[in-house]
Scaffold this motif. Structure first.
Motif, PDB file in Angstrom:
ATOM      1  N   LEU A  61       0.832  -1.204   0.000  1.00  0.00           N
ATOM      2  CA  LEU A  61       0.000   0.000   0.000  1.00  0.00           C
ATOM      3  C   LEU A  61       0.869   1.258   0.000  1.00  0.00           C
ATOM      4  O   LEU A  61       0.543   2.248  -0.675  1.00  0.00           O
ATOM      5  CB  LEU A  61      -0.929   0.000   1.215  1.00  0.00           C
ATOM      6  CG  LEU A  61      -2.069  -1.019   1.178  1.00  0.00           C
ATOM      7  CD1 LEU A  61      -2.794  -1.062   2.518  1.00  0.00           C
ATOM      8  CD2 LEU A  61      -3.050  -0.684   0.064  1.00  0.00           C
ATOM      9  N   GLU A  69      -0.872   5.379  -7.369  1.00  0.00           N
ATOM     10  CA  GLU A  69      -1.927   4.427  -7.742  1.00  0.00           C
ATOM     11  C   GLU A  69      -3.133   4.550  -6.814  1.00  0.00           C
ATOM     12  O   GLU A  69      -4.258   4.233  -7.204  1.00  0.00           O
ATOM     13  CB  GLU A  69      -1.369   3.004  -7.702  1.00  0.00           C
ATOM     14  CG  GLU A  69      -0.265   2.773  -8.731  1.00  0.00           C
ATOM     15  CD  GLU A  69       0.449   1.448  -8.531  1.00  0.00           C
ATOM     16  OE1 GLU A  69       0.055   0.699  -7.618  1.00  0.00           O
ATOM     17  OE2 GLU A  69       1.407   1.178  -9.273  1.00  0.00           O
ATOM     18  N   LEU A  70      -2.894   4.979  -5.578  1.00  0.00           N
ATOM     19  CA  LEU A  70      -3.983   5.305  -4.662  1.00  0.00           C
ATOM     20  C   LEU A  70      -4.086   6.824  -4.663  1.00  0.00           C
ATOM     21  O   LEU A  70      -3.231   7.517  -4.128  1.00  0.00           O
ATOM     22  CB  LEU A  70      -3.683   4.775  -3.252  1.00  0.00           C
ATOM     23  CG  LEU A  70      -3.550   3.256  -3.118  1.00  0.00           C
ATOM     24  CD1 LEU A  70      -3.271   2.872  -1.677  1.00  0.00           C
ATOM     25  CD2 LEU A  70      -4.807   2.547  -3.612  1.00  0.00           C
ATOM     26  N   GLU A  74      -9.677   9.831  -3.067  1.00  0.00           N
ATOM     27  CA  GLU A  74     -10.451   8.648  -3.419  1.00  0.00           C
ATOM     28  C   GLU A  74     -10.633   7.748  -2.192  1.00  0.00           C
ATOM     29  O   GLU A  74      -9.765   7.678  -1.323  1.00  0.00           O
ATOM     30  CB  GLU A  74      -9.751   7.850  -4.522  1.00  0.00           C
ATOM     31  CG  GLU A  74      -9.671   8.581  -5.857  1.00  0.00           C
ATOM     32  CD  GLU A  74     -11.037   8.746  -6.496  1.00  0.00           C
ATOM     33  OE1 GLU A  74     -11.875   7.822  -6.346  1.00  0.00           O
ATOM     34  OE2 GLU A  74     -11.266   9.801  -7.131  1.00  0.00           O
ATOM     35  N   TYR A  76     -11.159   3.894  -0.760  1.00  0.00           N
ATOM     36  CA  TYR A  76     -10.871   2.504  -1.106  1.00  0.00           C
ATOM     37  C   TYR A  76     -11.354   1.603   0.025  1.00  0.00           C
ATOM     38  O   TYR A  76     -11.107   1.884   1.199  1.00  0.00           O
ATOM     39  CB  TYR A  76      -9.368   2.302  -1.332  1.00  0.00           C
ATOM     40  CG  TYR A  76      -8.820   3.133  -2.471  1.00  0.00           C
ATOM     41  CD1 TYR A  76      -8.793   2.641  -3.772  1.00  0.00           C
ATOM     42  CD2 TYR A  76      -8.341   4.428  -2.243  1.00  0.00           C
ATOM     43  CE1 TYR A  76      -8.303   3.407  -4.819  1.00  0.00           C
ATOM     44  CE2 TYR A  76      -7.854   5.202  -3.277  1.00  0.00           C
ATOM     45  CZ  TYR A  76      -7.836   4.690  -4.565  1.00  0.00           C
ATOM     46  OH  TYR A  76      -7.352   5.460  -5.603  1.00  0.00           O
ATOM     47  N   SER A  77     -12.025   0.519  -0.355  1.00  0.00           N
ATOM     48  CA  SER A  77     -12.523  -0.413   0.662  1.00  0.00           C
ATOM     49  C   SER A  77     -11.541  -1.559   0.853  1.00  0.00           C
ATOM     50  O   SER A  77     -10.838  -1.959  -0.083  1.00  0.00           O
ATOM     51  CB  SER A  77     -13.889  -0.973   0.250  1.00  0.00           C
ATOM     52  OG  SER A  77     -13.747  -1.876  -0.830  1.00  0.00           O
ATOM     53  N   VAL A  80     -12.169  -4.709  -1.509  1.00  0.00           N
ATOM     54  CA  VAL A  80     -11.724  -4.522  -2.892  1.00  0.00           C
ATOM     55  C   VAL A  80     -10.203  -4.592  -2.987  1.00  0.00           C
ATOM     56  O   VAL A  80      -9.639  -5.235  -3.882  1.00  0.00           O
ATOM     57  CB  VAL A  80     -12.232  -3.179  -3.453  1.00  0.00           C
ATOM     58  CG1 VAL A  80     -11.591  -2.878  -4.805  1.00  0.00           C
ATOM     59  CG2 VAL A  80     -13.744  -3.212  -3.607  1.00  0.00           C
ATOM     60  N   LEU A  81      -9.526  -3.942  -2.056  1.00  0.00           N
ATOM     61  CA  LEU A  81      -8.064  -4.004  -2.048  1.00  0.00           C
ATOM     62  C   LEU A  81      -7.584  -5.411  -1.741  1.00  0.00           C
ATOM     63  O   LEU A  81      -6.560  -5.858  -2.261  1.00  0.00           O
ATOM     64  CB  LEU A  81      -7.498  -3.011  -1.035  1.00  0.00           C
ATOM     65  CG  LEU A  81      -7.637  -1.535  -1.391  1.00  0.00           C
ATOM     66  CD1 LEU A  81      -7.187  -0.656  -0.218  1.00  0.00           C
ATOM     67  CD2 LEU A  81      -6.820  -1.200  -2.640  1.00  0.00           C
ATOM     68  N   ARG A  84      -7.459  -7.329  -4.829  1.00  0.00           N
ATOM     69  CA  ARG A  84      -6.314  -6.918  -5.634  1.00  0.00           C
ATOM     70  C   ARG A  84      -5.040  -7.637  -5.202  1.00  0.00           C
ATOM     71  O   ARG A  84      -4.228  -8.046  -6.031  1.00  0.00           O
ATOM     72  CB  ARG A  84      -6.117  -5.408  -5.517  1.00  0.00           C
ATOM     73  CG  ARG A  84      -4.802  -4.893  -6.096  1.00  0.00           C
ATOM     74  CD  ARG A  84      -4.692  -3.393  -5.941  1.00  0.00           C
ATOM     75  NE  ARG A  84      -3.390  -2.902  -6.371  1.00  0.00           N
ATOM     76  CZ  ARG A  84      -3.038  -1.627  -6.446  1.00  0.00           C
ATOM     77  NH1 ARG A  84      -3.920  -0.712  -6.135  1.00  0.00           N
ATOM     78  NH2 ARG A  84      -1.833  -1.277  -6.834  1.00  0.00           N
ATOM     79  N   GLY A 112     -14.799   2.733   3.910  1.00  0.00           N
ATOM     80  CA  GLY A 112     -13.407   2.330   3.747  1.00  0.00           C
ATOM     81  C   GLY A 112     -12.457   3.403   4.223  1.00  0.00           C
ATOM     82  O   GLY A 112     -12.635   3.965   5.298  1.00  0.00           O
ATOM     83  N   ARG A 114     -10.181   6.936   2.930  1.00  0.00           N
ATOM     84  CA  ARG A 114      -9.929   7.968   1.925  1.00  0.00           C
ATOM     85  C   ARG A 114      -8.474   8.405   2.002  1.00  0.00           C
ATOM     86  O   ARG A 114      -7.955   8.705   3.085  1.00  0.00           O
ATOM     87  CB  ARG A 114     -10.837   9.178   2.153  1.00  0.00           C
ATOM     88  CG  ARG A 114     -10.589  10.321   1.135  1.00  0.00           C
ATOM     89  CD  ARG A 114     -11.390  11.567   1.449  1.00  0.00           C
ATOM     90  NE  ARG A 114     -12.816  11.344   1.213  1.00  0.00           N
ATOM     91  CZ  ARG A 114     -13.729  11.314   2.160  1.00  0.00           C
ATOM     92  NH1 ARG A 114     -13.370  11.473   3.440  1.00  0.00           N
ATOM     93  NH2 ARG A 114     -14.995  11.106   1.871  1.00  0.00           N
TER      94      ARG A 114
END
Length: 253
Positions: A61, A69-70, A74, A76-77, A80-81, A84, A112, A114
């Motif tokens: 991360l 990329e993050l 935005e 992100y949950s 979902v990560l 990935r 999630g 931010r």
């Protein structure tokens, strides 16, 4: 970018409601049993595996942050990560919570995390604080550390040059911090090293817009300052050292 697929699932047994032996959890197995003098003994395999997965996710991360990329702003949950990286949501959530403590992300309830939006002013403030901490230390070390000790840092300085040439911001970020840590470690003050490294890491996160702040040319110029500084430290040229550390932190913003 899978991280030991499935490893997180085994590590999540502690949080998933899986049975835990009462003896290991430090809970008396019979009423009236005296356990006040006993200390619960964790199961090393489980803890090591859990720490390993979480650590790998945290590193991944951090790399994604530096690469842009993050994206700032935005959300992100963890699930979902987790998909990935090929692990369950729990180690991702734990890694994101660590990033929240570091100030890289903020918790968004029921959604999630931010990515924090940062501007040029914050970056300048970080550069100023880093300079207040690191510059006096480097100048003091320039007077007391032997040329042989400085020469031992040559491979780290050269690694920053190679990393800069690759053009990869994340690769350069790691080598850049490694060089600065090694310089400050000569002070023997581990608290200083830890605080300075945390500030340095924060300074490497992307600004609003999510793009990487500096291109390959900037990285190469920054790395060149490392080798020039090391040459001056070995030669004990204090005037050049003073000028270089000032320029280095001025360019950090």
């Amino acid at each position: 970018m899978p991280v030991q697929p499935g490893a997180g699932d085994a590590a999540d047994a502690v949080d998933s409601g899986a049975p835990v032996r009462e003896r290991d959890a430090g809970v008396p197995t019979a009423r009236g049993e005296h356990t006040h003098s006993e200390r619960p003994i964790p199961e090393p395999r489980t803890l090591v595996q859990r720490s390993s997965v979480r650590g790998q996710i945290l590193d991944a991360l951090r790399t994604a942050l530096v690469r842009g990329e993050l994206r700032p702003g935005e959300v992100y949950s963890a699930p979902v990560l987790g998909e990935r990286f090929g692990v369950s949501a729990t180690p991702v959530r734990e890694a994101m919570q660590q990033l929240a403590l570091e100030g890289a992300v903020e918790v968004v309830p029921n959604r999630g995390f931010r990515v924090v939006e940062r501007g040029v002013r914050e970056l300048s403030e970080l550069a100023e604080v880093r300079a207040l901490i690191e510059v006096p230390v480097v100048l003091r070390l320039a007077r007391t550390v032997s040329a042989d000790r400085w020469a031992e840092l040559r491979p780290l300085a050269e690694e920053t040059v190679r990393a800069a040439a690759s053009g990869c911001a994340a690769t350069y970020a790691e080598s850049d911090r490694a060089f600065h840590r090694a310089v400050l470690a000569l002070s023997g003050n581990q608290q200083l090293v830890r605080i300075a490294d945390d500030l340095h890491r924060r300074a490497q996160w992307p600004l609003v817009g999510g793009s990487v702040r500096h291109g390959r040319a900037h990285l190469i110029a920054d790395a060149a300052e490392h080798t020039a500084l090391l040459d001056a430290l070995i030669a004990r040229d204090l005037d050049v050292v003073r000028a270089l550390v000032g320029e280095h932190f001025a360019g950090a913003s």
